[in-house]
Design a protein around this motif. Sequence first.
Motif, PDB file in Angstrom:
ATOM      1  N   SER A   1       9.004   0.741   3.100  1.00  0.00           N
ATOM      2  CA  SER A   1       8.100   1.794   3.581  1.00  0.00           C
ATOM      3  C   SER A   1       6.997   2.090   2.568  1.00  0.00           C
TER       4      SER A   1
ATOM      5  N   GLN B   1       3.177   1.391   3.348  1.00  0.00           N
ATOM      6  CA  GLN B   1       2.262   2.534   3.333  1.00  0.00           C
ATOM      7  C   GLN B   1       1.046   2.231   2.460  1.00  0.00           C
TER       8      GLN B   1
ATOM      9  N   ALA C   1       5.863   1.931   8.222  1.00  0.00           N
ATOM     10  CA  ALA C   1       5.254   3.050   7.507  1.00  0.00           C
ATOM     11  C   ALA C   1       4.284   3.725   8.452  1.00  0.00           C
TER      12      ALA C   1
END
Length: 160
Positions: free
Chosen positions: A25, A29, A58
């Motif tokens: 994640s 991101q 994400a």
Amino acid sequence: MTDLAIFSAFVGGMYDCVAQPWRWSEVLQKLCSHYDSDTSFLAVHDPAAKRSRFNAYAGEPEKVQALVNHHGEKNPFYSILQAFDIDETASLADYCQTLGPDGLEQFRNSQFAKDWAIPYRMGDGMSITLMKQRQRVGTYVMIRSVDYPQFSQAELAALG
């Protein structure tokens, strides 16, 4: 930071995720931020079953969870995932064109668009095929909201 340094940091982060999968994640991101995307997904799909065997993602939690938990199986593009080669980047327009001459219309009229893409303000997307086997296709997808322009050819090339 130079493009090479940015690329190296992304690749290093991805290698770290192999040993520490909970970091996906964070890495995804960072990719979202770099490409002005609000959502990204790394997935291994089972096109026949219309589901993902693996997901890392994400983005805005409500938007991502709605897709992963309720709307992913409605994705009209499962039927064409095998059409893209490994390392081939594709835009949302490319996916729609691959569906056929009325592909954009098919997409806009799909339950996926009605239940997820439109309510969550999906604008454009770009993807790259990472793995392709008879029963599995691995992809990385980034999605921008309607508040941002479509992905450029330069961005598609950089993703590749």
